[in-house]
Motif scaffolding. Sequence first.
Motif, mmCIF file in Angstrom:
data_model
loop_
_atom_site.group_PDB
_atom_site.id
_atom_site.type_symbol
_atom_site.label_atom_id
_atom_site.label_comp_id
_atom_site.label_asym_id
_atom_site.label_seq_id
_atom_site.Cartn_x
_atom_site.Cartn_y
_atom_site.Cartn_z
ATOM 1 N N GLU A 70 25.221 22.473 38.898
ATOM 2 C CA GLU A 70 25.010 24.074 39.118
ATOM 3 C C GLU A 70 26.666 24.782 38.693
ATOM 4 N N ILE A 71 26.953 25.588 37.741
ATOM 5 C CA ILE A 71 28.150 26.083 37.943
ATOM 6 C C ILE A 71 28.147 27.565 38.220
ATOM 7 N N ALA A 72 28.648 27.642 39.294
ATOM 8 C CA ALA A 72 28.825 29.026 39.995
ATOM 9 C C ALA A 72 29.945 29.660 39.409
ATOM 10 N N PRO A 73 30.016 30.956 39.393
ATOM 11 C CA PRO A 73 31.169 31.742 38.837
ATOM 12 C C PRO A 73 32.569 31.285 39.702
ATOM 13 N N PRO A 74 33.683 31.153 39.152
ATOM 14 C CA PRO A 74 34.803 30.542 39.843
ATOM 15 C C PRO A 74 35.227 31.809 40.807
ATOM 16 N N SER A 75 36.179 31.359 41.906
ATOM 17 C CA SER A 75 36.710 32.401 42.792
ATOM 18 C C SER A 75 37.543 33.189 41.951
ATOM 19 N N GLU A 76 37.417 34.465 42.049
ATOM 20 C CA GLU A 76 38.304 35.815 41.234
ATOM 21 C C GLU A 76 38.911 36.601 42.203
ATOM 22 N N ARG A 77 40.043 37.007 41.856
ATOM 23 C CA ARG A 77 40.617 38.047 42.949
ATOM 24 C C ARG A 77 40.147 39.502 42.735
ATOM 25 N N SER A 78 40.040 40.209 43.695
ATOM 26 C CA SER A 78 39.563 41.568 43.798
ATOM 27 C C SER A 78 40.731 42.310 44.159
ATOM 28 N N VAL A 79 40.411 43.601 43.395
ATOM 29 C CA VAL A 79 41.601 44.643 43.726
ATOM 30 C C VAL A 79 40.914 45.992 44.511
ATOM 31 N N ILE A 80 41.833 46.401 45.091
ATOM 32 C CA ILE A 80 41.424 47.801 45.850
ATOM 33 C C ILE A 80 42.295 49.024 44.995
ATOM 34 N N LEU A 81 41.732 49.773 44.549
ATOM 35 C CA LEU A 81 42.313 50.824 43.726
ATOM 36 C C LEU A 81 42.376 52.432 44.523
ATOM 37 N N ALA A 82 43.384 53.112 44.085
ATOM 38 C CA ALA A 82 43.369 54.453 44.643
ATOM 39 C C ALA A 82 42.616 55.427 44.035
ATOM 40 N N ALA A 83 42.162 56.567 44.122
ATOM 41 C CA ALA A 83 41.278 57.637 43.474
ATOM 42 C C ALA A 83 41.794 57.593 41.922
ATOM 43 N N ASP A 84 42.930 57.379 41.812
ATOM 44 C CA ASP A 84 43.415 57.761 40.170
ATOM 45 C C ASP A 84 43.240 56.362 39.668
ATOM 46 N N GLY A 85 42.740 55.198 40.081
ATOM 47 C CA GLY A 85 42.634 54.105 39.399
ATOM 48 C C GLY A 85 43.988 53.021 39.458
ATOM 49 N N SER A 86 44.863 53.656 40.203
ATOM 50 C CA SER A 86 46.308 52.810 40.198
ATOM 51 C C SER A 86 45.791 51.707 41.429
ATOM 52 N N THR A 87 46.440 50.593 41.157
ATOM 53 C CA THR A 87 46.354 49.368 42.197
ATOM 54 C C THR A 87 46.802 49.645 43.478
ATOM 55 N N LEU A 88 46.152 49.562 44.470
ATOM 56 C CA LEU A 88 46.906 49.633 45.860
ATOM 57 C C LEU A 88 46.934 48.288 46.357
ATOM 58 N N ALA A 89 46.349 47.224 46.144
ATOM 59 C CA ALA A 89 46.424 45.915 46.895
ATOM 60 C C ALA A 89 45.556 44.998 46.051
ATOM 61 N N THR A 90 45.842 43.588 45.999
ATOM 62 C CA THR A 90 45.113 42.439 45.552
ATOM 63 C C THR A 90 44.821 41.577 46.507
ATOM 64 N N PHE A 91 43.636 41.096 46.428
ATOM 65 C CA PHE A 91 42.909 39.912 47.644
ATOM 66 C C PHE A 91 42.781 38.770 46.819
ATOM 67 N N TYR A 92 42.648 37.354 47.238
ATOM 68 C CA TYR A 92 42.156 36.469 46.618
ATOM 69 C C TYR A 92 42.341 35.009 47.501
ATOM 70 N N SER A 93 41.419 33.997 47.392
ATOM 71 C CA SER A 93 41.678 32.765 47.878
ATOM 72 C C SER A 93 42.247 31.950 46.741
ATOM 73 N N GLU A 94 41.871 32.222 45.344
ATOM 74 C CA GLU A 94 42.691 31.668 44.396
ATOM 75 C C GLU A 94 42.817 32.853 43.327
ATOM 76 N N ASN A 95 44.258 32.772 43.056
ATOM 77 C CA ASN A 95 44.694 34.040 41.970
ATOM 78 C C ASN A 95 44.136 33.612 40.707
ATOM 79 N N ARG A 96 43.067 34.469 40.432
ATOM 80 C CA ARG A 96 42.439 34.058 39.170
ATOM 81 C C ARG A 96 41.902 35.439 38.514
ATOM 82 N N VAL A 97 42.066 35.613 37.303
ATOM 83 C CA VAL A 97 41.302 36.499 36.532
ATOM 84 C C VAL A 97 40.338 36.020 35.199
ATOM 85 N N VAL A 98 39.070 36.142 35.432
ATOM 86 C CA VAL A 98 38.410 35.462 34.545
ATOM 87 C C VAL A 98 38.046 36.426 33.293
#
Length: 840
Positions: free
Chosen positions: A65-93
Amino acid sequence: MESPRPTRRHEVNVFQALALLLAFLLLAVTGGVLTAGLLMPAVAAVGSVSGAAQQLFDDLPTEVEIAPPSERSVILAADGSTLATFYSENRVVVPLEEISPMMQAAVIATEDERFYDHAGVDTQGLMRALFRTLQGDTQGASTLTQQYIKNVLIEEGRQTGDEEAIEAAQEADGAEGINRKLREMKLAISLEKEYSKDQILEGYLNIAQFAVGTFGVETAANYYFNKSAAELNAGEAALIAGVTKSPTLYDPTRASDEEYTTATNRRDTVLTQMHDQGYITDAEYDEAINTPVADMLDVTRTTQGCATAGISAYFCQYVTASLVNDGYLGETEEESRQALQRGGLTITTTIDLERQRQAYESLVSQIPTNDPTYNSSVSGVYGVSGAISSVEPGTGNVEAMVQNTTYGEATEEDPRATTVNFNVDRAYGGGDGFQTGSTFKAFVLTQWLIDGHSLAETVDATNGQTFPFESWNISCSPSSASDYEPKNLEGAGGSNMTVLEATRQSVNTAYAYMENQMDLCDLRETTSKMGVHVGTGTINPDLLPEGSPARALYEEQAGEDILAVPSMVLGSNTIAPLTMAAAFATYANEGVYCEPRAITAIQDRDGNEIEVPEPQCERALSEEITAGVNYALQEVVSPGATGAAAQIDRPVGGKTGTANDDMHAWFVGYTPQLSTAVWVGHSEGNISMFNTVINGIFYSQVYGGRLPAPIWASYMSQALAGEPAQGFAEADREQVYGEELPVPNVRGKNLANATAILEQAGFRVQIGSNRYGSMPVGLVEAYSPSGISTRNSTITIYPSAGPAPAPEPEPEPEPSEDEGGDDDGGDDDGGGDGDGDGDD
């Protein structure tokens, strides 16, 4: 589907495992890989493989069973700019079509040149590798499909925290290593029956490690070259593809030699394979191989966590705590943390970065970070802290949240750095809140109006009042009453005055008098509707040590939002700035309270919306009551009032506050568009700010109108620039001016009759000091006010002390010994060092 791991594992020796592998290979060569997978039981049946090996083969899974791999999450300000990134594995699919064909070719050329020809297992490569390994030259022969399987199994172990599964997927030596290979092969055969080659290639390119701590080609392209995987050329693709063989060895950013020799040689090997297999032309090969690795790199590291958010780090921490505590991402805290670290989420927040900047600059311009503040009254205490929380009335959206400290652990260079967020409750990364001082009077005023009183009523504002415990009404907790002797700090007091004037001048005794007329449980119910609660969430006796004097009180009111006690009028409860800003926003929003809100949208890795609650708003006060409070709190921000320094170019309501001994100073104010709380004090605890130097300026006192109010005005004038000035709804005339009634003439009455007459006429009565006059002793000599006054106002009656005694005659001066001589003295006339020199 079945688990990708066997339900049980058998211990086999190397001979048994090799026999099983050889049998597999023989069948694969003669009948094909698929046939080998189907006929292995038959081989075992005729004795070619031991019974133990046969059992081992039977136990191997056929599906994964192939689950989606871990992927980093991002927190954005109200204007869409990045405040911070979180990950156990730094990955963007990314999908295959967003990965450069050169990148695809580089991986195939170096990892599995017959990828499009085999059915999951490359028997030709496997036979060659096996016999070379038997000769002592260890060789690997895993296909991309097998490597994908291996990575999937490792990733599943990481996501579930199954270290045994991770170890099993990585076993390399002896029988267990061969067992792992067999498992990979069997799963690879099954996988290729369900997935296309492009799907498998896409999965591999997104799951594999292409640099230390960097997973997937999109993240690797960002990291090495500051570009997307779609933009990679031949040389860049070859460099990335070469690293995956051994990230610790071939990652050029870890190279110890300045010429990147190891990384260059590995890249050139991949380029040669690409050229030999026809993926690149001679010209492309020459251009790529002649480009120094150093010239290719544009390393862009992705740092994670809230520390990367700069002045918004504390807000970021509040967001992450909200995600974990408030059930946005899962039913448990652990589920929520895993979703944030691995879920590939995009979280949009309410923070307005321009207002955030304005708030921060307004604060640190008055109280700089690591300002060499000192307090001459308290030995060894340095550093006054400050915090600002700003919310939007009508939504509760947190527009700004700053403090004058660096986010992180304290160091010698930055001794006041902290991860404690002064703006919020303990559960969200804050502390226990701060004593609010006279800002709490706004809530007492609110209850005063709810109870039917007006702003025009006169109340006792004299100094030295004492309120005995039996005079208090605390219906929900009668034993919480106590004697109370308030002192006037901000306001002058000294006589009867209207409630409106007592509010303007923040007179403590007047407000204690008002509080004494109400049920404190009603007051607490009103504040609870406005979201007011202590920084620990609720009253919790377990936070106090056994034997603490206050423990019994906390046990009596355990679980309540605040303590209902006489001293609450002057802000004895400890409350966070965000809570105060949101509560005062109720006045700005015509009586409707909205919970503070930091998150407006969450998308999963596929762009699907995860449900986020709409603003949580409920009516707490009637519009009529709110209008009356707004009328009074606008007077606080008027010339001569305690909050005069908070005046800006539009209508403002607000309240100053100063805790005992200037331990905490506040200004909480609002317009219809924005509500903001400013707190100043020592974050370490209740420490006086008397005689303090802040930003090079000496303050004998630090009170609400002195420092917080100007900070508030600086921020709010910038934050609202360009927005239309809005006013507040008009207050009810009777609420402001009260019902005017004639005051009966009670001069000459005895005290009991005078009191009864005045109370029957609609007034409250208090007895003042005795006065000399023409009335007999004990009768009313005077009363105040007279003529017309407001219903429920306090009328003070002054008993007669009888006629004033005749003044004693002054003694005649003694004649000097020599009346015609010179005056050699003169000290007795007060011209020397007597009491008349003004020192007192």
